[in-house]
Design an enzyme around this catalytic site. Structure first.
Site, PDB file in Angstrom:
ATOM      1  N   GLY A  40      -7.255   3.922   3.032  1.00  0.00           N
ATOM      2  CA  GLY A  40      -7.305   2.839   2.207  1.00  0.00           C
ATOM      3  C   GLY A  40      -8.727   2.875   1.302  1.00  0.00           C
ATOM      4  O   GLY A  40      -8.680   2.173  -0.108  1.00  0.00           O
ATOM      5  N   VAL A  41      -9.568   3.513   1.800  1.00  0.00           N
ATOM      6  CA  VAL A  41     -10.768   3.630   0.767  1.00  0.00           C
ATOM      7  C   VAL A  41     -10.835   4.569  -0.266  1.00  0.00           C
ATOM      8  O   VAL A  41      -9.978   5.542  -0.089  1.00  0.00           O
ATOM      9  CB  VAL A  41     -12.155   3.547   1.393  1.00  0.00           C
ATOM     10  CG1 VAL A  41     -12.252   2.523   2.483  1.00  0.00           C
ATOM     11  CG2 VAL A  41     -12.406   5.062   2.437  1.00  0.00           C
ATOM     12  N   SER A  54      -4.979   5.183  -4.351  1.00  0.00           N
ATOM     13  CA  SER A  54      -4.952   6.479  -4.969  1.00  0.00           C
ATOM     14  C   SER A  54      -4.716   6.824  -6.325  1.00  0.00           C
ATOM     15  O   SER A  54      -3.869   6.154  -6.755  1.00  0.00           O
ATOM     16  CB  SER A  54      -3.876   7.286  -4.041  1.00  0.00           C
ATOM     17  OG  SER A  54      -3.626   8.545  -4.314  1.00  0.00           O
ATOM     18  N   ASP A  74      -0.033   5.166   0.793  1.00  0.00           N
ATOM     19  CA  ASP A  74      -0.271   6.097   1.648  1.00  0.00           C
ATOM     20  C   ASP A  74      -0.273   5.542   3.216  1.00  0.00           C
ATOM     21  O   ASP A  74      -1.040   4.618   3.513  1.00  0.00           O
ATOM     22  CB  ASP A  74      -1.822   6.785   1.659  1.00  0.00           C
ATOM     23  CG  ASP A  74      -1.739   7.703   0.385  1.00  0.00           C
ATOM     24  OD1 ASP A  74      -0.792   8.592   0.210  1.00  0.00           O
ATOM     25  OD2 ASP A  74      -2.615   7.799  -0.308  1.00  0.00           O
ATOM     26  N   ASP A 120      -1.744  -0.304   5.960  1.00  0.00           N
ATOM     27  CA  ASP A 120      -2.012   0.415   7.244  1.00  0.00           C
ATOM     28  C   ASP A 120      -3.183   0.574   7.398  1.00  0.00           C
ATOM     29  O   ASP A 120      -3.836   1.441   8.367  1.00  0.00           O
ATOM     30  CB  ASP A 120      -1.262   1.812   7.154  1.00  0.00           C
ATOM     31  CG  ASP A 120      -1.869   2.869   6.334  1.00  0.00           C
ATOM     32  OD1 ASP A 120      -2.340   2.188   5.231  1.00  0.00           O
ATOM     33  OD2 ASP A 120      -2.061   3.893   6.669  1.00  0.00           O
ATOM     34  N   ASP A 165       0.776  -1.095   0.030  1.00  0.00           N
ATOM     35  CA  ASP A 165       0.025  -0.224  -0.030  1.00  0.00           C
ATOM     36  C   ASP A 165       0.864   1.304  -0.099  1.00  0.00           C
ATOM     37  O   ASP A 165       2.194   1.062   0.313  1.00  0.00           O
ATOM     38  CB  ASP A 165      -0.881  -0.007   1.421  1.00  0.00           C
ATOM     39  CG  ASP A 165      -1.719   1.359   1.459  1.00  0.00           C
ATOM     40  OD1 ASP A 165      -2.629   1.573   0.565  1.00  0.00           O
ATOM     41  OD2 ASP A 165      -1.654   1.758   2.537  1.00  0.00           O
ATOM     42  N   ASN A 202      -3.659   9.436  -6.969  1.00  0.00           N
ATOM     43  CA  ASN A 202      -2.326  10.262  -7.249  1.00  0.00           C
ATOM     44  C   ASN A 202      -1.268   9.399  -6.956  1.00  0.00           C
ATOM     45  O   ASN A 202      -0.118  10.145  -6.779  1.00  0.00           O
ATOM     46  CB  ASN A 202      -2.481  11.209  -6.000  1.00  0.00           C
ATOM     47  CG  ASN A 202      -3.407  12.305  -6.259  1.00  0.00           C
ATOM     48  OD1 ASN A 202      -3.693  13.101  -7.283  1.00  0.00           O
ATOM     49  ND2 ASN A 202      -4.480  12.349  -5.412  1.00  0.00           N
ATOM     50  N   ARG A 248     -11.797   8.116  -2.707  1.00  0.00           N
ATOM     51  CA  ARG A 248     -11.914   9.604  -2.531  1.00  0.00           C
ATOM     52  C   ARG A 248     -13.589   9.667  -2.266  1.00  0.00           C
ATOM     53  O   ARG A 248     -13.706  10.187  -1.459  1.00  0.00           O
ATOM     54  CB  ARG A 248     -11.580  10.294  -3.754  1.00  0.00           C
ATOM     55  CG  ARG A 248     -11.472  11.677  -3.498  1.00  0.00           C
ATOM     56  CD  ARG A 248     -10.732  12.370  -4.708  1.00  0.00           C
ATOM     57  NE  ARG A 248      -9.468  11.877  -5.191  1.00  0.00           N
ATOM     58  CZ  ARG A 248      -8.988  12.200  -6.388  1.00  0.00           C
ATOM     59  NH1 ARG A 248      -9.758  12.886  -7.349  1.00  0.00           N
ATOM     60  NH2 ARG A 248      -7.818  11.783  -6.906  1.00  0.00           N
TER      61      ARG A 248
HETATM   62  P1  B16 Z   1      -6.796   9.815  -3.786  1.00  0.00           P
HETATM   63  P2  B16 Z   1      -3.487   3.900  -0.106  1.00  0.00           P
HETATM   64  C1  B16 Z   1      -5.619   5.889  -0.066  1.00  0.00           C
HETATM   65  O1  B16 Z   1      -4.212   5.304  -0.409  1.00  0.00           O
HETATM   66  C2  B16 Z   1      -5.701   6.489   1.025  1.00  0.00           C
HETATM   67  O2  B16 Z   1      -5.289   5.577   2.213  1.00  0.00           O
HETATM   68  C3  B16 Z   1      -7.075   7.070   1.224  1.00  0.00           C
HETATM   69  O3  B16 Z   1      -7.246   7.871   2.284  1.00  0.00           O
HETATM   70  C4  B16 Z   1      -7.657   7.966   0.077  1.00  0.00           C
HETATM   71  O4  B16 Z   1      -8.932   8.099   0.164  1.00  0.00           O
HETATM   72  C5  B16 Z   1      -7.399   7.089  -1.262  1.00  0.00           C
HETATM   73  O5  B16 Z   1      -5.935   6.540  -1.247  1.00  0.00           O
HETATM   74  C6  B16 Z   1      -7.640   7.794  -2.208  1.00  0.00           C
HETATM   75  O6  B16 Z   1      -6.645   8.621  -2.841  1.00  0.00           O
HETATM   76  O7  B16 Z   1      -7.866  10.675  -3.394  1.00  0.00           O
HETATM   77  O8  B16 Z   1      -5.458  10.397  -3.785  1.00  0.00           O
HETATM   78  O9  B16 Z   1      -7.188   9.038  -5.145  1.00  0.00           O
HETATM   79  O10 B16 Z   1      -3.586   3.918   1.577  1.00  0.00           O
HETATM   80  O11 B16 Z   1      -4.472   3.038  -0.706  1.00  0.00           O
HETATM   81  O12 B16 Z   1      -2.223   4.012  -0.733  1.00  0.00           O
HETATM   82 MG    MG Z   2      -2.665   3.514   3.332  1.00  0.00          MG
END
Ligand code: B16
Ligand code: MG
Length: 216
Positions: free
Chosen positions: A46-47, A116, A10, A170, A8, A118, A49
């Site tokens: 993890g979920v 994400s 973030d 996480d 993962d 991003n 946007r």
């Molecule tokens: P984005 P991960 C997740 O990243 C974040 O934990 C989560 O809080 C966020 O809503 C999701 O990415 C979407 O992110 O808005 O940047 O597309 O932990 O799966 O790496």
């Molecule tokens: Mg994460």
């Protein structure tokens, strides 16, 4: 013996989880929600946007149209992306580089499995981009964790069966997703007490991989 590790992003490899929280809190305050807390933010880990936005809107009595919701998510993202401006190699979490080097030395494949959209930008800014054999992100998927899609796409890109993959996460949603996908799960950080995980550690820095039977 494991053949691939899917990370993962973030909160596992980089500190961007803190920036997500700040950006969601700013949006919440703009919408008149003053009691948005870290406990609420834990459910956003993890979920996707849009699913994260619903966690914020649960705290409001107002009803918003789909159009308004899209505009809120866009606003939060613009704010969040702006906060990534200063992101650099210094924001890579402790122990990450060493663990990746250990995996490479042992011929174990590596991938990103992040919700994400991003993820490519974050990997580029932190200098992590060339270190993985495959990248699966919110740009490759339609279903959010706890659905296993993002990890199954990563395993497929690596040409590995889920049963020989370890996911590092996480978030509780991510641990659930890894197990639903038939993979081993290592829980770190906020998820470290998750009972579904096969292994737990405070962070990758303290994970005793050299003595872990998955690598021996
Ligand atoms: P984005 P991960 C997740 O990243 C974040 O934990 C989560 O809080 C966020 O809503 C999701 O990415 C979407 O992110 O808005 O940047 O597309 O932990 O799966 O790496
Ligand atoms: Mg994460």
């Amino acid at each position: 013996m494991i053949e691939a590790v899917i990370f993962d992003l973030d909160g596992v490899l980089v500190t961007t989880d803190v920036l997500h929280f700040k950006a969601w809190k700013a949006l919440a305050e703009e919408l008149g929600i003053t009691n948005f807390t870290k406990a609420d933010n834990a459910r956003q880990r993890g979920v996707s946007r849009m699913a994260s936005l619903e966690v914020v809107l649960e705290k409001s009595d107002k009803v918003y149209t789909d159009e308004e919701k899209l505009a809120f998510a866009e606003k939060k993202n613009t704010n969040y992306v702006k906060s990534l401006d200063t992101l650099s190699e210094n924001d890579v979490l402790a122990g990450v580089e060493k663990f990746i080097a250990f995996l490479k030395e042992n011929g174990i494949k590596t991938a990103i499995g992040s919700a994400s959209k991003n993820a490519p930008l974050i990997l580029e800014k932190t200098g992590l981009v060339g270190k993985f054999d495959a990248i699966s992100s919110g740009l490759d998927t339609t279903k959010s964790k706890p659905d296993p899609e993002v990890f199954l796409v990563a395993a497929k890109k690596l040409g590995k069966d889920p049963s020989v993959c370890l996911v590092v996460e996480d978030s509780d949603a991510g641990i659930e997703a890894a197990k639903a996908g038939g993979m081993y799960a290592l829980a770190v950080g906020e998820a470290k007490n998750n009972p579904l995980a096969d292994y737990c550690a405070d962070s990758l820095d303290t994970f005793d991989y050299k003595n872990c039977k998955l690598f021996n």
